[in-house]
Design a protein around this motif. Structure first.
Motif, short mmCIF file in Angstrom:
data_model
loop_
_atom_site.label_atom_id
_atom_site.label_comp_id
_atom_site.label_asym_id
_atom_site.label_seq_id
_atom_site.Cartn_x
_atom_site.Cartn_y
_atom_site.Cartn_z
N SER A 30 -15.28 -2.70 8.84
CA SER A 30 -14.10 -3.11 9.84
C SER A 30 -14.37 -2.53 11.06
O SER A 30 -13.74 -2.76 12.31
N LEU A 31 -15.19 -1.36 11.21
CA LEU A 31 -15.45 -0.66 12.31
C LEU A 31 -16.17 -1.70 13.17
O LEU A 31 -16.21 -1.76 14.64
N ILE A 32 -16.90 -2.58 12.57
CA ILE A 32 -17.84 -3.63 13.38
C ILE A 32 -16.90 -4.76 13.84
O ILE A 32 -16.28 -5.30 12.89
N ALA A 140 -0.54 -4.92 4.14
CA ALA A 140 -1.23 -5.29 5.37
C ALA A 140 -1.14 -6.98 5.47
O ALA A 140 -1.09 -7.38 6.58
N PHE A 141 -1.37 -7.34 4.37
CA PHE A 141 -1.42 -8.90 4.34
C PHE A 141 -0.09 -9.50 4.81
O PHE A 141 -0.07 -10.49 5.42
N LEU A 142 0.83 -8.78 4.21
CA LEU A 142 2.08 -9.41 4.58
C LEU A 142 2.71 -9.16 5.88
O LEU A 142 3.47 -9.80 6.80
N TYR A 143 2.22 -7.97 6.62
CA TYR A 143 2.07 -7.80 7.88
C TYR A 143 1.41 -8.97 9.13
O TYR A 143 2.21 -9.27 9.79
N SER A 163 -4.81 -6.36 15.22
CA SER A 163 -6.07 -6.65 14.41
C SER A 163 -5.93 -6.34 13.05
O SER A 163 -4.89 -5.61 12.77
N TRP A 164 -6.76 -6.69 12.21
CA TRP A 164 -6.64 -6.39 10.71
C TRP A 164 -6.51 -4.68 10.46
O TRP A 164 -5.86 -4.34 9.79
N LEU A 167 -3.09 -3.27 11.54
CA LEU A 167 -2.29 -3.40 10.25
C LEU A 167 -2.59 -2.69 9.30
O LEU A 167 -1.60 -2.24 8.70
N LEU A 168 -3.60 -2.33 8.72
CA LEU A 168 -4.18 -1.72 7.81
C LEU A 168 -3.73 -0.23 8.03
O LEU A 168 -3.26 0.32 7.25
N PHE A 169 -4.05 0.33 9.06
CA PHE A 169 -3.57 1.40 9.75
C PHE A 169 -2.14 1.59 9.61
O PHE A 169 -1.43 2.85 9.19
N LEU A 170 -1.30 0.64 9.88
CA LEU A 170 0.01 0.96 9.96
C LEU A 170 0.44 0.97 8.49
O LEU A 170 1.45 1.62 8.16
N SER A 171 0.04 0.35 7.72
CA SER A 171 0.19 0.06 6.12
C SER A 171 0.03 1.57 5.67
O SER A 171 0.81 2.17 4.67
N PHE A 172 -1.30 2.30 5.75
CA PHE A 172 -1.47 3.49 5.19
C PHE A 172 -0.46 4.62 5.79
O PHE A 172 -0.05 5.43 4.95
N SER A 173 -0.12 4.32 6.99
CA SER A 173 0.75 5.39 7.67
C SER A 173 1.94 5.46 6.89
O SER A 173 2.65 6.36 6.85
N LEU A 174 2.58 4.26 6.84
CA LEU A 174 3.88 4.12 6.30
C LEU A 174 3.93 4.34 4.92
O LEU A 174 4.78 5.24 4.40
N GLN A 175 2.99 4.00 4.08
CA GLN A 175 3.10 4.34 2.66
C GLN A 175 2.73 5.94 2.14
O GLN A 175 3.33 6.37 1.31
N SER A 176 1.75 6.50 3.18
CA SER A 176 1.58 8.00 2.87
C SER A 176 3.04 8.96 3.79
O SER A 176 2.82 10.06 3.48
N ALA A 177 3.56 8.11 4.32
CA ALA A 177 4.89 8.92 5.16
C ALA A 177 4.14 9.72 6.10
O ALA A 177 5.09 10.78 6.58
#
Length: 227
Positions: A30-32, A140-143, A163-164, A167-177
């Motif tokens: 996803s970096l590409i 992340a899909f729900l976001y 971007s995807w 959103l995935l970064f947001l998801s991991f940040s929230l889930q890992s607190a």
């Protein structure tokens, strides 16, 4: 060399490990940011591979197998339609809904698998990691669905749709607190989703980690009694 061969024989029989490997490959790729058809086709193939592994994981759980495989099939069909160019908002919402449900169903199946086992094995260790990533991907899909249906659901330094990867970064940040994300949920729907994921992250640590510790204790308890 013999050690590597034995490791490979054991690794190929662990669907949770393969699922983690595919998801990490998708994360690095996803970096590409190329939008060429070949790149999107390759990413779609990886997503299909993840869905096939998810289907195998779901089949291990005796409950809701047909429902889970239906989610996987729907995700496959509608994501393929998006690859062909039918990327309307409605099509994206439907595809992401099926993908999110498939990931959550796989996480549910792995949780049931871990709680049904009596001893700690390598598969439980990979399953614990896979559950975390499955839940993060599902949210992340729900976001993404939320920002498609409700514009300006998230506030960030960038304008427009997030971007995807963001959103995935947001998801991991929230889930890992950890709270490291620079994206803020603004709309009520986005904040409700964020609160639900925070709850899932806390319950993950409380239930899954404690279960693994209990399985490790059970595994070594007979040895201690023998002594």
């Amino acid at each position: 060399m013999q050690v590597l061969i034995e490791f490979w024989k054991g690794f190929r029989l662990l669907p949770s490990a393969w699922l983690l490997l595919v998801q990490f490959c998708m994360l690095w790729l996803s970096l590409i940011t190329h939008q060429s058809l070949s790149y999107r086709a390759f990413m779609w193939c990886l997503e299909v591979l993840a869905l096939l592994i998810i289907a195998k994981v779901i089949r291990q759980a005796p409950v809701y197998t047909f429902l889970g495989l239906s989610f996987v099939g729907g995700a496959f069909i509608f994501s393929f339609m998006i690859l062909l160019g039918y990327a309307s908002v409605g099509m994206q919402v439907i595809a992401h809904s099926f993908e999110s449900l498939a990931y959550f169903m796989a996480a549910f199946g792995l949780v049931r698998y871990m709680f049904a086992d009596r001893y700690l094995t390598k598969d439980e260790m990979f399953a614990a990691g896979a559950v975390f990533t499955l839940i993060a991907w599902g949210f992340a899909f729900l976001y993404n669905i939320c920002q498609l249906l409700i514009p300006n659901s998230f506030q960030s330094p960038t304008t427009g749709l997030q971007s995807w990867l963001d959103l995935l970064f947001l998801s991991f940040s929230l889930q890992s607190a950890t709270g490291l994300s620079d994206i803020m949920p603004i709309s009520p729907a986005a904040r409700i989703l964020a609160m639900l994921q925070m709850f899932c992250g806390v319950m993950y640590l409380a239930l899954i980690v404690s279960r693994l510790i209990a399985l490790q204790y059970i595994r070594h308890a007979p040895r201690q009694q023998d002594k």
